[in-house]
Scaffold this active site. Structure first.
Site, PDB file in Angstrom:
ATOM      1  N   SER A 137      41.378  43.323  47.656  1.00 44.18           N
ATOM      2  CA  SER A 137      40.242  42.583  47.110  1.00 44.18           C
ATOM      3  C   SER A 137      38.937  42.910  47.824  1.00 44.18           C
ATOM      4  O   SER A 137      38.904  43.096  49.049  1.00 44.18           O
ATOM      5  CB  SER A 137      40.528  41.084  47.256  1.00 44.18           C
ATOM      6  OG  SER A 137      39.349  40.351  47.083  1.00 44.18           O
ATOM      7  N   GLU A 139      36.901  40.783  48.488  1.00 45.17           N
ATOM      8  CA  GLU A 139      36.695  39.683  49.441  1.00 45.17           C
ATOM      9  C   GLU A 139      36.904  40.172  50.875  1.00 45.17           C
ATOM     10  O   GLU A 139      36.394  39.573  51.820  1.00 45.17           O
ATOM     11  CB  GLU A 139      37.690  38.550  49.165  1.00 45.17           C
ATOM     12  CG  GLU A 139      37.246  37.567  48.118  1.00 45.17           C
ATOM     13  CD  GLU A 139      36.041  36.740  48.526  1.00 45.17           C
ATOM     14  OE1 GLU A 139      36.096  36.068  49.573  1.00 45.17           O
ATOM     15  OE2 GLU A 139      35.044  36.766  47.801  1.00 45.17           O
ATOM     16  N   TYR A 161      42.219  33.544  52.699  1.00 45.10           N
ATOM     17  CA  TYR A 161      42.661  34.477  51.658  1.00 45.10           C
ATOM     18  C   TYR A 161      42.285  35.911  52.017  1.00 45.10           C
ATOM     19  O   TYR A 161      43.109  36.825  51.965  1.00 45.10           O
ATOM     20  CB  TYR A 161      42.018  34.065  50.323  1.00 45.10           C
ATOM     21  CG  TYR A 161      42.122  35.095  49.223  1.00 45.10           C
ATOM     22  CD1 TYR A 161      43.281  35.228  48.466  1.00 45.10           C
ATOM     23  CD2 TYR A 161      41.044  35.942  48.934  1.00 45.10           C
ATOM     24  CE1 TYR A 161      43.372  36.179  47.451  1.00 45.10           C
ATOM     25  CE2 TYR A 161      41.124  36.895  47.921  1.00 45.10           C
ATOM     26  CZ  TYR A 161      42.293  37.003  47.188  1.00 45.10           C
ATOM     27  OH  TYR A 161      42.390  37.940  46.187  1.00 45.10           O
TER      28      TYR A 161
HETATM   29  P1  NAP Z   1      45.911  34.926  39.157  1.00 42.46           P
HETATM   30  O1  NAP Z   1      45.514  34.849  37.729  1.00 42.46           O
HETATM   31  O2  NAP Z   1      45.598  33.811  40.075  1.00 42.46           O
HETATM   32  O3  NAP Z   1      47.481  35.225  39.183  1.00 42.46           O
HETATM   33  C1  NAP Z   1      48.217  35.132  40.365  1.00 42.46           C
HETATM   34  C2  NAP Z   1      49.676  35.322  40.054  1.00 42.46           C
HETATM   35  O4  NAP Z   1      50.423  35.181  41.276  1.00 42.46           O
HETATM   36  C3  NAP Z   1      50.245  34.277  39.083  1.00 42.46           C
HETATM   37  O5  NAP Z   1      51.222  34.901  38.287  1.00 42.46           O
HETATM   38  C4  NAP Z   1      50.888  33.286  40.033  1.00 42.46           C
HETATM   39  O6  NAP Z   1      51.926  32.530  39.426  1.00 42.46           O
HETATM   40  C5  NAP Z   1      51.461  34.236  41.051  1.00 42.46           C
HETATM   41  N1  NAP Z   1      51.786  33.592  42.330  1.00 42.46           N
HETATM   42  C6  NAP Z   1      51.074  32.701  43.027  1.00 42.46           C
HETATM   43  N2  NAP Z   1      51.726  32.347  44.156  1.00 42.46           N
HETATM   44  C7  NAP Z   1      52.890  33.029  44.150  1.00 42.46           C
HETATM   45  C8  NAP Z   1      54.006  33.077  45.006  1.00 42.46           C
HETATM   46  N3  NAP Z   1      54.079  32.362  46.122  1.00 42.46           N
HETATM   47  N4  NAP Z   1      55.048  33.887  44.685  1.00 42.46           N
HETATM   48  C9  NAP Z   1      55.016  34.639  43.549  1.00 42.46           C
HETATM   49  N5  NAP Z   1      53.981  34.630  42.690  1.00 42.46           N
HETATM   50  C10 NAP Z   1      52.936  33.826  42.983  1.00 42.46           C
HETATM   51  O7  NAP Z   1      45.271  36.248  39.821  1.00 42.46           O
HETATM   52  P2  NAP Z   1      44.712  37.573  39.122  1.00 42.46           P
HETATM   53  O8  NAP Z   1      43.270  37.379  38.859  1.00 42.46           O
HETATM   54  O9  NAP Z   1      45.641  37.979  38.055  1.00 42.46           O
HETATM   55  O10 NAP Z   1      44.806  38.596  40.335  1.00 42.46           O
HETATM   56  C11 NAP Z   1      45.964  39.396  40.541  1.00 42.46           C
HETATM   57  C12 NAP Z   1      45.967  39.873  41.988  1.00 42.46           C
HETATM   58  O11 NAP Z   1      44.788  40.627  42.257  1.00 42.46           O
HETATM   59  C13 NAP Z   1      46.000  38.765  43.028  1.00 42.46           C
HETATM   60  O12 NAP Z   1      46.746  39.236  44.121  1.00 42.46           O
HETATM   61  C14 NAP Z   1      44.551  38.613  43.433  1.00 42.46           C
HETATM   62  O13 NAP Z   1      44.466  38.103  44.733  1.00 42.46           O
HETATM   63  C15 NAP Z   1      44.084  40.048  43.346  1.00 42.46           C
HETATM   64  N6  NAP Z   1      42.671  40.260  43.045  1.00 42.46           N
HETATM   65  C16 NAP Z   1      42.110  39.658  41.960  1.00 42.46           C
HETATM   66  C17 NAP Z   1      40.792  39.932  41.658  1.00 42.46           C
HETATM   67  C18 NAP Z   1      40.125  39.306  40.467  1.00 42.46           C
HETATM   68  O14 NAP Z   1      38.887  39.326  40.413  1.00 42.46           O
HETATM   69  N7  NAP Z   1      40.874  38.799  39.490  1.00 42.46           N
HETATM   70  C19 NAP Z   1      40.040  40.817  42.449  1.00 42.46           C
HETATM   71  C20 NAP Z   1      40.683  41.412  43.531  1.00 42.46           C
HETATM   72  C21 NAP Z   1      41.988  41.147  43.813  1.00 42.46           C
HETATM   73  P3  NAP Z   1      51.620  31.162  38.589  1.00 42.46           P
HETATM   74  O15 NAP Z   1      51.186  31.640  37.224  1.00 42.46           O
HETATM   75  O16 NAP Z   1      52.917  30.479  38.614  1.00 42.46           O
HETATM   76  O17 NAP Z   1      50.522  30.456  39.322  1.00 42.46           O
HETATM   77  N1  GDD Z   2      35.261  28.879  41.908  1.00 45.54           N
HETATM   78  C1  GDD Z   2      33.982  28.454  41.937  1.00 45.54           C
HETATM   79  N2  GDD Z   2      33.678  27.235  41.429  1.00 45.54           N
HETATM   80  N3  GDD Z   2      33.047  29.265  42.496  1.00 45.54           N
HETATM   81  C2  GDD Z   2      31.768  28.828  42.496  1.00 45.54           C
HETATM   82  C3  GDD Z   2      31.397  27.590  41.969  1.00 45.54           C
HETATM   83  C4  GDD Z   2      32.405  26.745  41.419  1.00 45.54           C
HETATM   84  O1  GDD Z   2      32.156  25.638  40.951  1.00 45.54           O
HETATM   85  N4  GDD Z   2      30.061  27.465  42.116  1.00 45.54           N
HETATM   86  C5  GDD Z   2      29.615  28.560  42.699  1.00 45.54           C
HETATM   87  N5  GDD Z   2      30.649  29.403  42.947  1.00 45.54           N
HETATM   88  C6  GDD Z   2      30.544  30.693  43.647  1.00 45.54           C
HETATM   89  C7  GDD Z   2      31.499  30.830  44.825  1.00 45.54           C
HETATM   90  O2  GDD Z   2      30.985  30.143  45.964  1.00 45.54           O
HETATM   91  C8  GDD Z   2      31.535  32.342  44.979  1.00 45.54           C
HETATM   92  O3  GDD Z   2      30.441  32.770  45.745  1.00 45.54           O
HETATM   93  C9  GDD Z   2      31.356  32.843  43.541  1.00 45.54           C
HETATM   94  O4  GDD Z   2      30.929  31.724  42.771  1.00 45.54           O
HETATM   95  C10 GDD Z   2      32.628  33.408  42.916  1.00 45.54           C
HETATM   96  O5  GDD Z   2      33.679  32.468  43.085  1.00 45.54           O
HETATM   97  P1  GDD Z   2      35.083  32.645  42.318  1.00 45.54           P
HETATM   98  O6  GDD Z   2      34.857  32.816  40.869  1.00 45.54           O
HETATM   99  O7  GDD Z   2      35.959  31.529  42.759  1.00 45.54           O
HETATM  100  O8  GDD Z   2      35.610  34.059  42.823  1.00 45.54           O
HETATM  101  P2  GDD Z   2      35.671  34.702  44.284  1.00 45.54           P
HETATM  102  O9  GDD Z   2      34.647  35.792  44.305  1.00 45.54           O
HETATM  103  O10 GDD Z   2      35.626  33.696  45.347  1.00 45.54           O
HETATM  104  O11 GDD Z   2      37.134  35.322  44.305  1.00 45.54           O
HETATM  105  C11 GDD Z   2      37.631  36.051  43.195  1.00 45.54           C
HETATM  106  O12 GDD Z   2      37.320  37.411  43.326  1.00 45.54           O
HETATM  107  C12 GDD Z   2      37.931  38.049  44.449  1.00 45.54           C
HETATM  108  C13 GDD Z   2      37.462  39.508  44.442  1.00 45.54           C
HETATM  109  O13 GDD Z   2      36.214  39.606  45.083  1.00 45.54           O
HETATM  110  C14 GDD Z   2      39.139  35.804  43.127  1.00 45.54           C
HETATM  111  O14 GDD Z   2      39.646  36.366  41.947  1.00 45.54           O
HETATM  112  C15 GDD Z   2      39.851  36.468  44.302  1.00 45.54           C
HETATM  113  O15 GDD Z   2      41.264  36.365  44.112  1.00 45.54           O
HETATM  114  C16 GDD Z   2      39.441  37.949  44.322  1.00 45.54           C
HETATM  115  O16 GDD Z   2      40.066  38.601  45.405  1.00 45.54           O
END
Ligand code: NAP
Ligand code: GDD
Length: 357
Positions: A137, A139, A161
């Site tokens: 990520s 992050e 995280y």
């Molecule tokens: P998501 O929608 O939150 O999906 C997470 C998945 O992990 C869900 O299937 C969840 O199951 C499962 N999970 C949670 N805890 C678990 C556990 N203890 N054991 C097995 N499975 C578990 O996340 P996503 O957006 O698809 O992201 C996929 C991956 O990419 C994650 O690792 C995330 O950290 C990473 N990532 C995401 C982003 C982004 O912007 N989306 C960016 C960078 C990296 P449930 O459905 O049961 O909750």
């Molecule tokens: N969730 C959330 N809710 N975020 C908020 C809000 C709110 O009400 N208001 C402002 N934000 C700001 C957060 O403080 C952060 O700076 C930004 O919006 C994005 O927050 P999220 O959408 O929760 O995503 P994230 O960037 O923290 O994390 C996501 O992206 C990562 C990749 O950079 C997640 O998908 C992570 O799993 C992933 O790794």
């Protein structure tokens, strides 16, 4: 007859797991997904591709398991004998990771180590190569040390995280170098879609827009509106995951659009889509602030573009609008992309009034 490829996914019920499953099914793969047992169904995102496993045509199979349970992970790996593993499972909410740091680190950090250990033994015993994708990520860059962020930009994680993802990242490299595993880290910047979890900021906004239009919500409470993210479309990003595992050498890649936008810009486009002004609806609630914030993320996807021939296909504006439209449709409101033309401002106001009264 050549056997079809088998992929094992953790996190199959999540946003990326569902898109990756669709993508791999189209490529002819057999998919095995690990899902958690929950007291209510958690398979909404994959119900449309699920087939009865008794059918001879079935190519999607689900297994109960958890990244905190190494024995089960090992057993599933031995049963499935995959050629590719995609480790997408995680407690993926940054804010929640401050509330539940131990669990987050266990699933994200130790979970990856458990899988890598099982994989190392499996490969040693069978001599079969299994390619491994780790969902890293942006992050991890946290308090960014360089703009834009590339594969070799130093990490400075700012949440439990992100610390756990850094641990998983280095373990993946360590296993690649120590045991000759074909293991890749994708360093993916934020990617969104209509399937995005409802508590991430993008979906929280687009869902609120639809609910406001439908008269079901009056205000939207948010935290830090100044944070900037490099937001792309999830469907594009799962393609990059697959491409990484098709290369001749295992390497790590940044996947991003190369553009950064603030939450305010996201709000502007989302509310303008329905002819509303976000300033009339958004209020700040400090409970959504984070103990430590990541203020700016901007990725440099040059390596993915040149080596993987990967390109994002959706612009920022298109992404926001497609998410708003999907949420409008889900709530039964006319969309901008249908043939209904722009939404009637008066109708929205009327809905609002009826809700207020
Ligand atoms: P998501 O929608 O939150 O999906 C997470 C998945 O992990 C869900 O299937 C969840 O199951 C499962 N999970 C949670 N805890 C678990 C556990 N203890 N054991 C097995 N499975 C578990 O996340 P996503 O957006 O698809 O992201 C996929 C991956 O990419 C994650 O690792 C995330 O950290 C990473 N990532 C995401 C982003 C982004 O912007 N989306 C960016 C960078 C990296 P449930 O459905 O049961 O909750
Ligand atoms: N969730 C959330 N809710 N975020 C908020 C809000 C709110 O009400 N208001 C402002 N934000 C700001 C957060 O403080 C952060 O700076 C930004 O919006 C994005 O927050 P999220 O959408 O929760 O995503 P994230 O960037 O923290 O994390 C996501 O992206 C990562 C990749 O950079 C997640 O998908 C992570 O799993 C992933 O790794």
């Amino acid at each position: 007859m050549t056997q079809r490829k088998r992929a094992l996914l953790t996190g199959i019920t999540g946003q990326d797991g569902s898109y990756l499953s669709e993508f791999l099914l189209e490529k002819g793969y057999e998919i095995h997904g690990i899902m958690r047992r929950t007291s209510t169904f958690n398979t909404d995102r994959i119900d449309h591709i699920y087939e009865d496993p008794h059918s001879s045509d079935a190519r999607l199979f689900l297994h109960y398991g958890d990244l905190t349970d190494g024995t089960t992970l090992r057993r599933i790996l031995e049963e499935v004998c995959p050629q590719e593993i995609y480790n997408l499972g995680a407690q993926s909410h940054v804010r929640v990771s401050f509330d539940s740091p131990e669990y987050t680190v266990d699933s994200v950090g130790m979970g990856t180590l458990r899988l890598l250990e099982a994989l190392r033994d499996y490969q040693q015993r069978t001599g079969e190569e299994v390619r491994f994708y780790q969902a890293g990520s942006s992050e991890m860059f946290g308090l960014v040390q360089e703009v834009p962020q590339k594969e070799n930009t130093p990490f400075y994680p700012r949440s439990p995280y992100a610390c756990a993802k850094v641990y998983a990242h280095w373990q993946t490299i360590n296993y690649r170098e120590s045991y000759n595993l074909f293991a890749c880290n994708g360093i993916l910047f934020n990617h969104e879609s209509p399937r995005r979890g409802e508590t991430f900021v993008t979906r929280k906004v687009t869902r609120a827009v639809a609910r406001i239009v439908a008269g079901k919500q009056k205000k939207l409470y948010l935290g830090n509106l100044d944070a900037r993210r490099d937001w792309g479309y999830a469907k594009d990003y799962v393609r990059a995951m697959w491409l990484m595992l098709q290369q001749s050498e295992p390497e790590d890649y940044v996947v991003a659009t190369g553009e950064t936008h603030s939450i305010r810009e996201f709000l502007d486009i989302a509310f303008t889509r329905v002819n509303l002004n976000w300033q009339d609806y958004v209020e700040i609630d400090p409970r959504y602030f984070r103990p430590a914030e990541v203020e700016l993320l901007l990725g440099d996807p040059t390596k993915a573009k040149t080596k993987l021939n990967w390109e994002p296909s959706v612009t920022f504006k298109q992404l926001v609008e497609l998410m708003v439209d999907a949420d409008l449709e889900a709530i039964g409101q006319p969309c901008q992309n249908g043939n209904g033309g722009p939404l009637d401002h008066a109708m929205i106001r009327a809905n609002m009034t009826s809700f207020v009264s």
